[in-house]
Scaffold this motif. Structure first.
Motif, PDB file in Angstrom:
ATOM      1  N   HIS A 182       0.698  -2.087  -4.876  1.00 38.17           N
ATOM      2  CA  HIS A 182       0.213  -3.054  -5.866  1.00 38.17           C
ATOM      3  C   HIS A 182      -1.070  -2.561  -6.532  1.00 38.17           C
ATOM      4  CE1 HIS A 182       2.569  -6.642  -3.964  1.00 38.17           C
ATOM      5  NE2 HIS A 182       3.347  -5.701  -4.439  1.00 38.17           N
ATOM      6  N   SER A 183      -1.967  -1.993  -5.768  1.00 39.26           N
ATOM      7  CA  SER A 183      -3.210  -1.454  -6.334  1.00 39.26           C
ATOM      8  C   SER A 183      -2.922  -0.307  -7.297  1.00 39.26           C
ATOM      9  CB  SER A 183      -4.141  -0.974  -5.218  1.00 39.26           C
ATOM     10  OG  SER A 183      -4.612  -2.061  -4.469  1.00 39.26           O
ATOM     11  N   TRP A 187       7.162  -5.892 -11.908  1.00 33.81           N
ATOM     12  CA  TRP A 187       5.907  -5.934 -12.653  1.00 33.81           C
ATOM     13  C   TRP A 187       6.179  -5.466 -14.074  1.00 33.81           C
ATOM     14  CZ3 TRP A 187       0.796  -6.069 -10.172  1.00 33.81           C
ATOM     15  CH2 TRP A 187       0.864  -6.283  -8.795  1.00 33.81           C
ATOM     16  N   LYS A 230      -1.571  -1.776 -10.535  1.00 36.84           N
ATOM     17  CA  LYS A 230      -2.665  -2.385 -11.299  1.00 36.84           C
ATOM     18  C   LYS A 230      -3.542  -1.335 -11.966  1.00 36.84           C
ATOM     19  CE  LYS A 230      -2.932  -6.490  -8.358  1.00 36.84           C
ATOM     20  NZ  LYS A 230      -3.747  -7.206  -7.343  1.00 36.84           N
ATOM     21  N   TRP A 271      -1.413  -5.548 -16.540  1.00 39.32           N
ATOM     22  CA  TRP A 271      -0.205  -5.816 -15.768  1.00 39.32           C
ATOM     23  C   TRP A 271       0.130  -7.299 -15.705  1.00 39.32           C
ATOM     24  CZ3 TRP A 271      -1.222  -8.967 -11.643  1.00 39.32           C
ATOM     25  CH2 TRP A 271      -2.564  -9.017 -11.238  1.00 39.32           C
TER      26      TRP A 271
END
Length: 93
Positions: A21-22, A38, A25, A30
């Motif tokens: 997830h990081s 996503w 991003k 996003w």
């Protein structure tokens, strides 16, 4: 700038999603309203996004990074549609 759909399946039980997830991003602006899907608005290519994300998943996981277009439909909260409208319609040629 381009917009991509990023979707994945992390297949091992007990996966830690935070590193992936990081990394997603870090690719640009996003959107994340669906569990493993996503949207990313970025200056990176699909290949560059993929290269950034691959170190965060296992060899038995699945990852798809594919271009998003200004043609869309579905059932989402108003806030989601606002992000999509603001970030996908910008890239119509």
């Amino acid at each position: 700038m381009s917009a991509y759909i990023v979707t994945y399946d992390l297949n091992s039980p007990g996966q830690n999603y935070e590193p992936l997830h990081s990394a997603i991003k870090s690719c640009g602006n996003w959107w994340h309203y669906l569990d493993s899907t996503w949207l990313v608005s970025t200056t990176l290519s699909a290949k560059e996004v993929t290269q950034r994300l691959l170190p965060k998943i296992d060899k038995n996981d699945n990852l798809l990074v594919i271009g998003a277009t200004d043609e869309y439909a579905g059932w989402l909260p108003k806030k989601a549609w606002q992000w999509i409208h603001e970030n996908l319609n910008v890239y119509v040629y």
